[in-house]
Design an enzyme around this catalytic site. Sequence first.
Site, PDB file in Angstrom:
ATOM      1  CE  LYS A 202      -3.696   2.294   2.554  1.00  0.00           C
ATOM      2  NZ  LYS A 202      -4.668   2.171   3.660  1.00  0.00           N
ATOM      3  CE  LYS A 256      -6.198   1.757  -0.431  1.00  0.00           C
ATOM      4  NZ  LYS A 256      -6.652   1.724   0.924  1.00  0.00           N
TER       5      LYS A 256
END
Length: 333
Positions: A202, A256
Amino acid sequence: MQPVQAPYPLTRLRRLRRTPALRALTQETVLTAGDLIWPVFLCDGQNQRQPVVSMPGVERLSLDLVVAAAAEARDLGIPAICLFPYTDPKAKTAGCEEAWNPENLTNRAIRAIKAEVPDIAVMTDVALDPYNAHGHDGLVVDGIILNDETVEALVRMALAQAEAGADILGPSDMMDGRIGAMRAALEAAGHKDVAILSYAAKYASAFYGPFRDAVGASGALKGDKKTYQMNPANRDEALRLVARDLAEGADMVMVKPGMPYLDICARVKETFGAPTFAYQVSGEYAMIRAAAQNGWIDGEKAMLESLMAFKRAGCDGILTYFAPEVARRLRQG
Ligand SMILES: NCC(=O)CCC(=O)O
């Protein structure tokens, strides 16, 4: 792979693009409703639909409406729904205790959905940012985001969600050691079949802005998340994080944001062969919607193309706010 082909004009690659039938026959990747996880925003109350201004078409839903939305998603063939709460500011504390309250918005929603729509998988968010006033994913002391103390809090949160009936836990916090700690606690508490989809790679991204509006955290964030989320310049670190989370017991991993990180999606899938997901985040959604609203792009085509790109990159599935719309569109053929 070493493609072998005769030189032009013996090979004419346009031959197989000539008609819709030939193109369908030679299509390498497919996108189906079964590839989608739908992130939804929860709010308190009855019959509440609160539009998220920076995400046109997205609304926060009260629990009664979320149950109906889950049923609709199930009917559209969407296998999973992912819950994000808009927490009442009065429930936000420095210790984030609301995060493991069995009666918090997320846990009530899990129970309500599992009671009425048991066959849709319910995924949760495991991070502390909805439960404090500073918007960080962890406990903060003197401006430092504490790692190990946060992991203890996340374990409590994860257990409360598992207890409520969550099928998939989504730790999005990026603390070190949280997957192993959660997995051990789940085993010890008898939740051996609860899956973990780790937000493994992320990045500290500018594309999360509209999400913070949706969960009521915009303006609240003090500083940035760069001491725990990844540097967008890094690639090998993503592989180390995925390797670590798989070794600690993650069942699935996520990259992400999505579209700006397709190279990472491809490398993760090729390297580990584990179920790999991408999150097409709020800013990606907002860009497509806003450009479409201005008449600058064909929104529906851009939506489908963006999602197909994740499949082409090797992703097994995508978290996307477009999920119901794309599932309806795919149904039409
Ligand atoms: N844990 C969820 C996020 O941090 C943001 C997602 C988004 O921007 O859509």
